[in-house]
Design a protein around this motif. Structure first.
Motif, PDB file in Angstrom:
ATOM      1  N   CYS A 302       0.855  -1.200   0.000  1.00  0.00           N
ATOM      2  CA  CYS A 302       0.000   0.000   0.000  1.00  0.00           C
ATOM      3  C   CYS A 302       0.887   1.246   0.000  1.00  0.00           C
ATOM      4  O   CYS A 302       1.826   1.338   0.787  1.00  0.00           O
ATOM      5  N   CYS A 307       1.426   2.881   5.605  1.00  0.00           N
ATOM      6  CA  CYS A 307       2.100   1.636   5.187  1.00  0.00           C
ATOM      7  C   CYS A 307       3.473   1.929   4.593  1.00  0.00           C
ATOM      8  O   CYS A 307       4.466   1.325   5.011  1.00  0.00           O
ATOM      9  N   HIS A 334      -4.861   5.732   5.145  1.00  0.00           N
ATOM     10  CA  HIS A 334      -4.822   4.394   4.558  1.00  0.00           C
ATOM     11  C   HIS A 334      -6.159   4.050   3.901  1.00  0.00           C
ATOM     12  O   HIS A 334      -6.194   3.587   2.752  1.00  0.00           O
TER      13      HIS A 334
HETATM   14 ZN   LIG Z   1      -1.834   1.845   3.692  1.00  0.00          ZN
END
Ligand SMILES: [Zn+2]
Length: 390
Positions: A302, A307, A334
């Motif tokens: 991601c 991330c 996210h």
């Molecule tokens: Zn992420």
């Protein structure tokens, strides 16, 4: 001239752009929700980086606080929010259902009681349109009257007729096709015949786009999909189509496959504040004790700041337990990146004539769990831009 420019179709799914006064929106598009003129805890530049071209703000809430006149004097919503892209404003019709007891409706319009200071806000269809124009909306929504799932047929029918009369009045009050596009909203309760009829009536009023409203109000997902599909049968292909208030990955892709162009939902940011991450393998709850010493990112591959930034599930779980708002920010980034990626994948797959395969892969990934191999493959495909399978 239509604001919609289609560049490719694949079955009923389509991709292209919606032209607005503040730039083009790539379709199909997911609109993050900034109810009070902010996507909670996220900087506008970050919202853009998550893949969003357009935001939704709520005219009802903003009219009550800080007030449309003040926003107008301060330069309009875009200037105030430091968001240079398009904004769609919701009219307040949804609040007629969600704020049961603090709003009353008659044929002339709706009266809201402010939850902030108890003052009354009277909104007619004409005023709803003028209010949104004053806020500086690129896409203005008609005032409508949805009903909750389970409402009696007679109540739903009356609300649908009122929605049609209000749509005509909004249409007369605003020319559309200029700085402010004007979208009509079809209702019809939870009856497929009524859904078709309402979509036909509203589409017949020559709006710049047609929304399907009154869904995601407590009905089971198959009912929601059946109602949306019934309405879509009567909305011409050259008109932008928007289903309000969805949703999950599966709902979004089902509707993209049925020919819907635009969506909005509070889900990604609301789930983020509850410690839940959307991943290509389904939802991941940081409340689970299993993540206490889990050094993996929320999702491998991601590109979001959580991330790609190297923040582990263990750290994020700790931040939630400690009540640190950084956790809300990182999970919101996210989740918005996840839905932005879902739309990138859909647009690319439609352009390649591979939307059905893309949808199958996404659904298989969702069924596999957060760390399954198909999910990781789908995540990577979205990051890189979807490549059609041989
Ligand atoms: Zn992420």
């Amino acid at each position: 001239m239509s604001a919609l420019a289609l560049t490719a179709t694949d079955g009923s799914a389509r991709t292209g752009t919606l032209r607005t006064a503040h730039g083009e929106v790539r379709l199909p598009a997911f609109m993050p929700v900034g109810t009070h003129a902010a996507v909670k805890a996220v900087h506008p530049a970050e919202v853009r980086a998550c893949g969003a071209d357009i935001l939704l703000c709520n005219a009802y809430h903003l009219a009550l606080r800080p007030g449309a006149d003040l926003i107008d004097r301060l330069g309009g919503l875009q200037e105030l929010m430091r968001w240079d892209g398009p904004i769609l404003t919701d009219s307040g019709g949804y609040q007629l259902v969600s704020l049961d007891g603090v709003a009353s409706i008659d044929d002339e319009g709706a009266t809201f009681v402010s939850p902030y200071d108890g003052s009354r806000l009277r909104v007619t269809p004409e005023e709803a349109v003028a209010l949104q124009a004053r806020l500086g909306a690129d896409v203005i929504m008609c005032l409508d009257h949805p009903v909750a799932y389970g409402a009696a047929a007679a109540v739903a029918a009356e609300a649908t007729e009122r929605t049609h009369r209000w749509a005509e009045r909004c249409r007369r009050a605003h020319p559309g096709r200029d700085r402010h596009l004007l979208f009509g909203i079809a209702q019809g309760g939870f009856d497929a015949t009524e859904r078709r009829r309402s979509a036909e009536v509203v589409a017949g009023l020559d709006f710049d786009g047609v929304a399907i409203g009154g869904l995601a109000l407590g009905e089971p997902p198959p009912v929601m999909e059946a109602m949306a599909r019934a309405a879509l049968e009567r909305i011409p292909g050259g008109v932008p189509r928007y289903v309000m208030g969805l949703g999950t990955d599966a709902e979004l892709l089902a509707m993209v496959g049925a020919g819907v162009d635009m969506f909005d939902c509070v889900l990604p940011t609301r789930l983020a504040r509850n410690g839940t991450a959307l991943t290509c393998g389904g939802r991941l709850s940081l409340r689970r004790a299993a993540h206490r010493d889990d050094l993996r990112p929320l999702e491998a591959g991601c590109p979001c700041p959580a991330c790609a930034g190297g923040f582990s599930r263990a750290y994020l779980r700790h931040l939630f337990a400690a009540g640190e708002i950084l956790a809300h920010r990182l999970l919101s980034l996210h989740n918005l990146t996840h839905l932005g990626g879902l739309m990138v994948g859909a647009r690319t797959a439609i352009a390649c004539g591979r939307f059905a395969g893309y949808r199958r892969e996404v659904l298989a990934g969702l069924a596999g769990g957060p760390d399954s191999l198909p999910a990781a493959a789908v995540a990577e495909a979205r990051t890189l831009g979807y490549t059609p399978a041989p």
